[in-house]
Design a protein around this motif. Structure first.
Motif, PDB file in Angstrom:
ATOM      1  N   THR A 176     -41.017  83.083  -7.516  1.00  0.00           N
ATOM      2  CA  THR A 176     -41.561  82.941  -6.174  1.00  0.00           C
ATOM      3  C   THR A 176     -42.987  83.463  -6.051  1.00  0.00           C
ATOM      4  OG1 THR A 176     -40.589  85.077  -5.586  1.00  0.00           O
ATOM      5  CG2 THR A 176     -39.274  83.104  -5.147  1.00  0.00           C
ATOM      6  N   ALA A 177     -43.429  84.261  -7.004  1.00  0.00           N
ATOM      7  CA  ALA A 177     -44.776  84.822  -6.955  1.00  0.00           C
ATOM      8  C   ALA A 177     -45.685  84.099  -7.938  1.00  0.00           C
ATOM      9  CB  ALA A 177     -44.747  86.311  -7.283  1.00  0.00           C
ATOM     10  N   LYS A 178     -46.921  83.829  -7.501  1.00  0.00           N
ATOM     11  CA  LYS A 178     -47.897  83.175  -8.361  1.00  0.00           C
ATOM     12  C   LYS A 178     -48.965  84.172  -8.773  1.00  0.00           C
ATOM     13  CE  LYS A 178     -47.350  78.499  -6.532  1.00  0.00           C
ATOM     14  NZ  LYS A 178     -48.032  77.335  -5.914  1.00  0.00           N
ATOM     15  N   LEU A 179     -49.384  84.041 -10.012  1.00  0.00           N
ATOM     16  CA  LEU A 179     -50.428  84.893 -10.566  1.00  0.00           C
ATOM     17  C   LEU A 179     -51.626  84.036 -10.922  1.00  0.00           C
ATOM     18  CD1 LEU A 179     -48.268  87.093 -12.968  1.00  0.00           C
ATOM     19  CD2 LEU A 179     -48.947  87.602 -10.628  1.00  0.00           C
ATOM     20  N   GLU A 180     -52.788  84.657 -10.889  1.00  0.00           N
ATOM     21  CA  GLU A 180     -54.013  83.995 -11.330  1.00  0.00           C
ATOM     22  C   GLU A 180     -54.462  84.640 -12.636  1.00  0.00           C
ATOM     23  OE1 GLU A 180     -58.228  82.559  -9.422  1.00  0.00           O
ATOM     24  OE2 GLU A 180     -57.602  84.617  -9.030  1.00  0.00           O
ATOM     25  N   LEU A 181     -54.693  83.818 -13.631  1.00  0.00           N
ATOM     26  CA  LEU A 181     -55.112  84.273 -14.946  1.00  0.00           C
ATOM     27  C   LEU A 181     -56.501  83.719 -15.232  1.00  0.00           C
ATOM     28  CD1 LEU A 181     -54.647  85.488 -17.801  1.00  0.00           C
ATOM     29  CD2 LEU A 181     -53.499  83.335 -18.387  1.00  0.00           C
ATOM     30  N   LEU A 182     -57.426  84.608 -15.599  1.00  0.00           N
ATOM     31  CA  LEU A 182     -58.788  84.205 -15.937  1.00  0.00           C
ATOM     32  C   LEU A 182     -59.102  84.647 -17.351  1.00  0.00           C
ATOM     33  CD1 LEU A 182     -58.856  85.120 -12.697  1.00  0.00           C
ATOM     34  CD2 LEU A 182     -61.275  84.518 -12.956  1.00  0.00           C
ATOM     35  N   LEU A 183     -59.778  83.779 -18.098  1.00  0.00           N
ATOM     36  CA  LEU A 183     -60.294  84.114 -19.415  1.00  0.00           C
ATOM     37  C   LEU A 183     -61.817  84.128 -19.297  1.00  0.00           C
ATOM     38  CD1 LEU A 183     -59.790  84.668 -22.428  1.00  0.00           C
ATOM     39  CD2 LEU A 183     -59.906  82.185 -22.797  1.00  0.00           C
ATOM     40  N   GLU A 184     -62.433  85.272 -19.641  1.00  0.00           N
ATOM     41  CA  GLU A 184     -63.872  85.455 -19.462  1.00  0.00           C
ATOM     42  C   GLU A 184     -64.505  85.904 -20.771  1.00  0.00           C
ATOM     43  OE1 GLU A 184     -63.953  88.459 -16.513  1.00  0.00           O
ATOM     44  OE2 GLU A 184     -63.513  87.109 -14.835  1.00  0.00           O
ATOM     45  N   ARG A 185     -65.792  85.645 -20.867  1.00  0.00           N
ATOM     46  CA  ARG A 185     -66.570  86.206 -21.973  1.00  0.00           C
ATOM     47  C   ARG A 185     -66.930  87.641 -21.629  1.00  0.00           C
ATOM     48  NH1 ARG A 185     -68.259  80.956 -21.243  1.00  0.00           N
ATOM     49  NH2 ARG A 185     -67.986  79.585 -23.058  1.00  0.00           N
ATOM     50  N   ALA A 186     -67.480  88.347 -22.602  1.00  0.00           N
ATOM     51  CA  ALA A 186     -67.804  89.753 -22.385  1.00  0.00           C
ATOM     52  C   ALA A 186     -68.854  89.934 -21.299  1.00  0.00           C
ATOM     53  CB  ALA A 186     -68.277  90.385 -23.690  1.00  0.00           C
ATOM     54  N   ASP A 187     -69.704  88.900 -21.083  1.00  0.00           N
ATOM     55  CA  ASP A 187     -70.736  88.999 -20.054  1.00  0.00           C
ATOM     56  C   ASP A 187     -70.212  88.632 -18.665  1.00  0.00           C
ATOM     57  OD1 ASP A 187     -70.357  86.296 -20.214  1.00  0.00           O
ATOM     58  OD2 ASP A 187     -72.372  85.826 -20.952  1.00  0.00           O
ATOM     59  N   SER A 247     -68.870  85.696 -17.735  1.00  0.00           N
ATOM     60  CA  SER A 247     -68.844  84.259 -17.460  1.00  0.00           C
ATOM     61  C   SER A 247     -67.438  83.714 -17.707  1.00  0.00           C
ATOM     62  CB  SER A 247     -69.860  83.527 -18.330  1.00  0.00           C
ATOM     63  OG  SER A 247     -69.585  83.728 -19.709  1.00  0.00           O
ATOM     64  N   GLU A 248     -67.034  82.797 -16.842  1.00  0.00           N
ATOM     65  CA  GLU A 248     -65.666  82.273 -16.883  1.00  0.00           C
ATOM     66  C   GLU A 248     -65.529  81.186 -17.941  1.00  0.00           C
ATOM     67  OE1 GLU A 248     -62.935  79.524 -14.017  1.00  0.00           O
ATOM     68  OE2 GLU A 248     -63.768  81.341 -13.081  1.00  0.00           O
ATOM     69  N   ILE A 249     -64.450  81.268 -18.703  1.00  0.00           N
ATOM     70  CA  ILE A 249     -64.124  80.234 -19.688  1.00  0.00           C
ATOM     71  C   ILE A 249     -63.078  79.283 -19.113  1.00  0.00           C
ATOM     72  CG2 ILE A 249     -63.145  79.806 -21.974  1.00  0.00           C
ATOM     73  CD1 ILE A 249     -64.202  82.561 -22.808  1.00  0.00           C
ATOM     74  N   ALA A 250     -62.013  79.839 -18.543  1.00  0.00           N
ATOM     75  CA  ALA A 250     -60.951  79.014 -17.966  1.00  0.00           C
ATOM     76  C   ALA A 250     -60.147  79.881 -17.024  1.00  0.00           C
ATOM     77  CB  ALA A 250     -60.056  78.432 -19.054  1.00  0.00           C
ATOM     78  N   ARG A 251     -59.465  79.204 -16.077  1.00  0.00           N
ATOM     79  CA  ARG A 251     -58.567  79.911 -15.175  1.00  0.00           C
ATOM     80  C   ARG A 251     -57.357  79.044 -14.879  1.00  0.00           C
ATOM     81  NH1 ARG A 251     -60.669  81.767  -9.800  1.00  0.00           N
ATOM     82  NH2 ARG A 251     -62.643  82.111 -10.891  1.00  0.00           N
ATOM     83  N   SER A 252     -56.257  79.711 -14.497  1.00  0.00           N
ATOM     84  CA  SER A 252     -55.021  79.001 -14.172  1.00  0.00           C
ATOM     85  C   SER A 252     -54.263  79.818 -13.146  1.00  0.00           C
ATOM     86  CB  SER A 252     -54.153  78.801 -15.424  1.00  0.00           C
ATOM     87  OG  SER A 252     -52.949  78.151 -15.101  1.00  0.00           O
ATOM     88  N   VAL A 253     -53.614  79.125 -12.214  1.00  0.00           N
ATOM     89  CA  VAL A 253     -52.828  79.764 -11.170  1.00  0.00           C
ATOM     90  C   VAL A 253     -51.426  79.184 -11.213  1.00  0.00           C
ATOM     91  CG1 VAL A 253     -52.564  80.147  -8.693  1.00  0.00           C
ATOM     92  CG2 VAL A 253     -54.849  80.132  -9.716  1.00  0.00           C
ATOM     93  N   GLY A 254     -50.428  80.052 -11.130  1.00  0.00           N
ATOM     94  CA  GLY A 254     -49.052  79.581 -11.097  1.00  0.00           C
ATOM     95  C   GLY A 254     -48.093  80.704 -11.380  1.00  0.00           C
ATOM     96  N   SER A 255     -46.833  80.346 -11.397  1.00  0.00           N
ATOM     97  CA  SER A 255     -45.821  81.345 -11.725  1.00  0.00           C
ATOM     98  C   SER A 255     -45.916  81.756 -13.183  1.00  0.00           C
ATOM     99  CB  SER A 255     -44.426  80.782 -11.440  1.00  0.00           C
ATOM    100  OG  SER A 255     -44.297  80.429 -10.092  1.00  0.00           O
ATOM    101  N   PHE A 256     -46.387  80.813 -14.042  1.00  0.00           N
ATOM    102  CA  PHE A 256     -46.524  81.070 -15.475  1.00  0.00           C
ATOM    103  C   PHE A 256     -47.855  80.492 -15.934  1.00  0.00           C
ATOM    104  CE2 PHE A 256     -42.172  80.532 -14.231  1.00  0.00           C
ATOM    105  CZ  PHE A 256     -41.598  81.717 -14.664  1.00  0.00           C
ATOM    106  N   PRO A 257     -48.954  81.128 -15.533  1.00  0.00           N
ATOM    107  CA  PRO A 257     -50.267  80.544 -15.842  1.00  0.00           C
ATOM    108  C   PRO A 257     -50.584  80.613 -17.333  1.00  0.00           C
ATOM    109  CG  PRO A 257     -50.497  82.715 -14.850  1.00  0.00           C
ATOM    110  CD  PRO A 257     -49.047  82.370 -14.777  1.00  0.00           C
TER     111      PRO A 257
END
Length: 1180
Positions: free
Chosen positions: A858-869, A871-881
């Motif tokens: 029932t809960a959704k999480l947001e997952l972000l993959l970033e570089r060390a600086d 900057s965003e590489i990719a993101r996903s939102v969902g129960s199993f991002p």
């Protein structure tokens, strides 16, 4: 009368030696010897007399027989001459004179005293007196004592007690019938009362001796007080006794202080029968037990069953009386000719004599018996079962919740089958019933290796039955379903009659575990499909082979790596695995996969689902227990949600058999002081427990995790839907804390939030003594069996605070796994420091995924993959991002997990962060120019994984948010031929994230409407141009609202997998009329794809056919079990038309050779954007 006998003495005359008795010397004369002082004839001399001579005793010599005087004869017994008279009627021999004399007679009022030979007066005694024979007088009885009174009628002393109604006198006491029975009870409930399995007790074992006329059991129902909470719970007594199959019993519950006792009887095979509730003060019912083994009889207070309020006391006693009875003689009934003309019988449901029938069907005939006189409104659950030879159950209805339970039977052998009409429970007086029995015609349909019946029409009218005979190989799983208008699935009521004569009934998930090779009869009732939606409905029977896992004993385990599973009509999409358990065990199944949404079930051998979980792109562990050495089934189903077809890719299944741990739930254990001990975690510790609604169980253990370690605590409900329960019925709350209640570890230790769950996994970092609290939920419908286990494992665990990069939790290396939890209450960010130690190959990507460790999503999480600086590489939102990184250089990366703003607020969610190397991913710049994929070789396979962001349109305002479109160019080695007749490419796009549809279309610049498909699994068959094929993948979402709303928030992200494979020849688009028709020859099987508005035309130069022959064209849907529409034309004139999953067209001979055309179109009721099909032509 007989006269006194004369006395004879031996004369001393003629005796040689005179004895003392004769006054002389002690010597006897010739022919005599002395015996007892008397001279008697010598027996030796008797034997020396010759024929015709006898011993003359007086002379001591042999004399002729004729020497006896007239009227006398020789008496061998006395050795003398006696009278030879034979007395006539009314006379008797006078022994003194030796002559016949008249018989003596007694006068009136006298009787003969035979001992004295005289007549005596008859003495008659009055009331209360008796004749003293010796004194020849009447005497009275002795005086009554002890309060007894003389009964003048009987002359006996009787008690002066006066008893009330329904009482009898025993040992000078007035007692009731229960008291009378209690005095001779066979078993009395022992103290303390620990025979309730729901509270960890064991049933009272009752020994039954053969021929016992009845068994009397005495028990007490109390209320159980919990001193720590002050709560009261209801006492239940459970008695267990052995029973044979087909036994007939009468069970009575008598009040012995407990008002309205009630009982429930449980036996093998899910057998459940109960007394009435609220109908009888002292309920009684007769039973026929279908299976041998043991019966558990549970007794409790009727008031509690009706109100839910615990009741009872030390004086609330009862008697349970169990008596064997004769199985009633069956009433013979012959089946009617059809469902429209059945044979019927009436009876009273509560009268067992009315409930036994013998079905006199012809050998091998299939008949259906249905209760038609009960209606849904009645608070009665009825059932039917049949007994074969040796009282073996051969069929049983599962109609306890139906208004019209039914059963299918097939007669085997010469003896009629016995049918029992039964009822399970009732809260009202039992009604009468009407039974209908009728024959069902069978249809032979034999398929060798796999079963597949997908006839063009559903030839079973509403509220009717059809029987289909199928030849199967074993072991196999058979799935039966109905596809109706719009492509929706209906599970009909089905019975499968097996070769051995036994049967299996299913009224929900219609799959059957078949172990016996040979013909089976599948009897289907069409209850759901009415006349209104009959058009476009199809019956489908599909068989799937079982993968053998082999025998598994406690401690054995195995891993299976499977191929991608894509639902379709060609076969049952489910994966079935069979394990033969060698001993009682807990069977565990852990599933992990790259993508998809399958359900994971563990089942017993008869197809009863014990556990059923839905997998959401993460590893999932499920368990259940088996109490014997039995076959167990594991089922993976990619189509987990209704009719939506969802794939399952990259799956791995680990199956293990674990020894049953001890039962450690010793009550009371609802306080830390009395917590049940697991022990020290120097090794893995496990135990079984059982909990009821409103109960709390506490456990304790000692742990000392070191650096890089954690305590893995797992609590798993084991019931599943055993005995008809559901996953909701076994939800539990779990919390880990110290003895003072402070939560343990740096991770939130309450699992789960919300409504509870059936599976829990916590990871704790604190050491010392820990306490685990387990509580049932309001959803639990009965006792829940559970497994608790704890162990110290090597694991990286999140360490708070880690809200920013400087204090990020390290996730060293690739692959890496970190256990963590979101604390929504503090609006927490979890930041993890990643290190990519190597450069990725072009066919690789970096995968970062979050696995929700709860069975709720029932809960959704947001997952972000970033570089060390940053900057965003990719993101996903969902129960199993899940996010992917491509073209990454070695170095530092950051993964960030936060709560999705649109998600509900919950106290905490445990999750697992996984970092690994994955498959090839799409490049970002492929929206306009196609990304050329590496050539695929051989038969084909997976090409690439990608993600599309949907375009969003508000139809009310016209607002639009541009989405993502991925374009690809597909080539192959060896190169694809330009001619469709030389082979084509089947391309599929599999949605790995959701049930949303993706659009797959051919993006070549071909004339006409470009082929497209739109579905969760979209597919095309493409005839390549110049050795290549171009496709694009995209998604779109439209909504209507008064305002634009947040278009960006409505956009969805779906991961997909693009798959391609070589095929045989296919259609060549465009081919919408006779002028552009694709040529087809006899024996060809061309692949085609049709969609709404598309017409595919094939030209066939048909041969000549004679009388009794026909030209046949078939189009089989390969995408789904929905209808295609086919037409056969000659000289442009339709000569045959048919709609079905298999559209079959026939043109009967005689007919000359000539050109005919076959048209295939998409059914308007398909519910799909397009359908893949195979078309063939032949002469029959």
């Amino acid at each position: 009368m007989m006269r006194a006998a004369a006395t004879f003495v031996l004369s001393c005359a003629g005796v040689i030696g005179v004895s003392a008795a004769c006054g002389g010397r002690n010597e006897c004369g010739a022919g005599t010897i002395e015996k007892g002082g008397v001279c008697v004839p010598n027996a030796d001399l008797l034997t020396r007399c010759g024929a015709g001579a006898v011993l003359d005793a007086a002379a001591g010599a042999c004399v002729p027989v004729s020497s006896c005087g007239e009227g006398t004869r020789f008496d061998q017994g006395t050795g003398t001459c006696v009278s030879a008279s034979v007395c006539g009627p009314g006379t008797e021999l006078d022994l003194v004179t030796g002559a016949c004399a008249p018989q003596a007679t007694c006068g009136p009022g006298t009787e003969l005293n035979e001992a004295l030979g005289v007549c005596e007066a008859v003495i008659t005694c009055g009331d209360g007196s008796a004749l003293d024979v010796e004194a020849r007088r009447c005497v009275g009885p002795p005086p009554c004592t002890g309060g007894a009174l003389l009964n003048p009628d009987t002359g006996a002393c009787e008690s002066d007690l006066v008893c009330g109604p329904a009482q009898v006198i025993i040992d000078d006491r007035c007692v009731t019938l229960p008291e009378e029975l209690a005095l001779s009870a066979d078993f009395v409930e022992p103290a303390p009362d620990d025979n309730d399995p729901a509270r960890g007790g064991a049933p009272i074992e009752v020994a039954v001796a053969p021929g016992d006329p009845q068994i009397v059991l005495v028990g007490t129902i109390g209320r159980i007080f919990d001193p720590t909470t002050g709560a009261l719970s209801q006492d239940r007594d459970v008695w267990r006794l052995p029973v044979s199959a087909g036994a007939a019993l009468r069970v009575r519950a008598l009040s012995f202080g407990l008002d309205e006792p009630v009982f429930v009887v449980r036996g093998a095979g899910g057998y459940l029968r109960s007394s009435t509730v609220g109908v009888q003060a002292e309920p009684e019912r007769e039973l026929i037990v279908p299976r041998g083994g043991t019966l558990d009889i549970e007794v409790t207070a009727g008031a509690f069953v009706q109100t839910g309020v615990p009741t009872g006391s030390s004086s609330a006693r009862y008697l349970l009386v169990i008596e064997p009875i004769e199985l009633p003689a069956p009433a013979v009934i012959a089946p009617g000719a059809s469902v429209a003309a059945p044979s019927t019988a009436l009876g009273a449901l509560e009268d067992l004599r009315d409930n036994v029938f013998a079905i006199d069907a012809a050998p091998g005939q299939v008949v259906v018996a249905e209760l038609v006189g009960l209606v849904d409104a009645l608070p009665v659950r009825a059932a039917l079962f049949a007994l074969g030879a040796g009282n073996r159950v051969v069929a049983e209805s599962r109609g306890l919740d139906q208004g019209f339970p039914w059963i299918a039977l097939r007669r085997e052998g010469s003896e009629p089958l016995r049918l029992i009409v039964d009822w399970a429970e009732a809260t009202a007086p039992l009604p009468e019933f009407q039974l209908a029995v009728f024959a069902v015609p069978s249809v032979a349909d034999t398929v060798e290796a796999r079963i597949a019946r997908d006839g063009a029409t559903l030839d079973i009218p509403h509220r009717s039955w059809g029987a289909f005979v199928l030849e199967v190989q074993a072991p196999q799983v058979l799935d039966v379903e109905i596809k109706r208008t719009g492509g929706t699935v209906v599970d009909p009521d089905v019975m499968v009659l097996k070769p051995s004569g036994s049967a299996t009934f299913e009224d929900d998930d219609d799959f059957f575990f078949l172990t016996e090779p040979g013909p089976v009869t599948v009897v289907v009732q069409n209850e759901q499909i009415t006349v209104a939606d009959y058009q476009g409905a199809f019956l489908r029977m599909v068989g799937a082979e079982l993968r053998e896992l082999g025998p598994l004993g406690p401690g054995d385990e195995t891993t299976v790596v499977g191929d991608d599973v894509v639902p379709g009509l060609s076969g049952l999409p489910d994966v079935w695995l069979r394990a033969d358990l060698l001993a009682p065990a807990i069977l565990e199944a852990r599933l992990s996969l790259d993508g998809g949404h399958p359900s994971l079930s563990i089942l017993d051998a008869d197809g009863t689902s014990l556990r059923d979980h839905v997998v959401e792109e993460h590893g999932l562990l499920t368990s259940t227990w088996f109490d014997g050495a039995v076959p167990a089934l594991v089922r993976l189903s990619p189509s987990a949600f209704g009719s939506a077809l969802r794939p399952m890719v990259g799956w791995r299944l680990h199956v293990a058999a674990r020894a049953l741990p001890p039962f450690g739930d010793v009550e009371p254990n609802d306080d830390p002081e009395y917590a049940a001990p697991l022990g020290s975690l120097t090794e893995r510790r496990a135990a079984l427990g059982r909990i009821s609604d409103g109960e709390v169980d506490l456990w304790t253990f000692d742990a000392a995790p070191g650096a890089g370690q954690a305590v893995r605590l797992r609590v798993e409900s084991l019931n599943g839907n055993r005995n008809g329960s559901t996953i909701d019925d076994e939800r539990l709350f779990v919390q880990a804390h110290d003895r003072t209640g402070v939560p343990a570890g740096s991770l939130p230790s309450i699992s789960p939030p919300g409504l509870g769950a059936s599976s829990h996994e916590l990871h704790l970092v604190d050491g010392g003594e820990l306490v685990v609290t387990i509580a049932s939920t309001s959803y639990a419908s009965g006792p829940v069996d559970y497994l608790i286990e704890a162990e110290v494992i090597d694991a990286a665990v999140e360490v708070e605070p880690n809200d920013s990069a400087p204090v990020a939790t390290p996730a060293s290396g690739v692959p890496a796994v970190v256990f963590a939890a979101r604390d929504y209450g503090s609006d927490d960010d979890d930041v993890f420091a990643l290190e990519l130690p190597f450069e990725l190959y072009p066919e690789e990507s970096l995968v970062v995924a979050v696995d929700n460790l709860l069975s709720t999503s029932t809960a959704k999480l947001e997952l972000l993959l970033e570089r060390a600086d940053g900057s965003e590489i990719a993101r996903s939102v969902g129960s199993f991002p899940r996010v992917h990184g491509v073209d990454l250089q070695p170095g530092a990366l950051v993964a960030r997990v936060r709560r999705d703003p649109g998600s509900s607020t919950l106290p905490g969610i445990p999750y697992r962060l996984r970092v690994d190397v994955g498959r090839r991913r799409e490049r970002a710049a492929n929206d306009d120019s196609p990304e050329t994929l590496p050539p695929f070789s051989g038969e084909g396979g997976d090409l690439i994984d990608g993600t599309v962001v949907s375009s969003v349109t508000n139809t009310a305002t016209g607002s639009y948010l541009a989405g993502d479109r991925d374009r690809f160019e597909i080539t192959a080695v060896p190169p694809l031929a330009d001619s469709p007749a030389a082979g084509c490419v089947r391309v599929r796009v599999l949605n790995l994230s959701s049930t949303r549809t993706l659009v797959l279309e051919r993006s070549d610049a071909d004339p006409g409407t470009p082929p497209l498909d739109e579905d969760t699994v979209a597919e095309l068959v493409l005839a390549p141009a110049e050795g290549r094929a171009r496709v694009s993948v995209h998604d779109s979402y439209t909504f209507s609202a008064a305002s634009d709303g947040d278009l960006a928030a409505r956009a969805t992200r779906d991961d997909y997998r693009l798959v391609a494979e070589r095929t045989g020849p296919c259609e060549a688009e465009p081919n919408g009329d006779a002028a552009t028709a694709t040529f087809i020859s006899e024996g060809d099987a061309l692949l085609g794809h049709t969609r709404s508005g598309d017409v595919d035309v094939y030209a066939w130069q048909a041969p000549a056919v004679g009388a009794g022959e026909a030209l046949v064209a078939r189009a089989r849907n390969l995408s789904d079990a929905t209808a295609l529409v086919g037409r056969l034309l000659s000289s442009g004139v339709p000569v045959a038309e048919h709609s079905g999953v298999v559209a079959e067209l026939r043109l009967d001979g005689p007919r000359a050779a000539g050109l005919v055309h076959v048209e295939v179109t998409h059914s308007a009721t398909s519910g799909r954007a397009g359908d893949l099909y195979a078309v063939e032509v032949l002469r029959e």
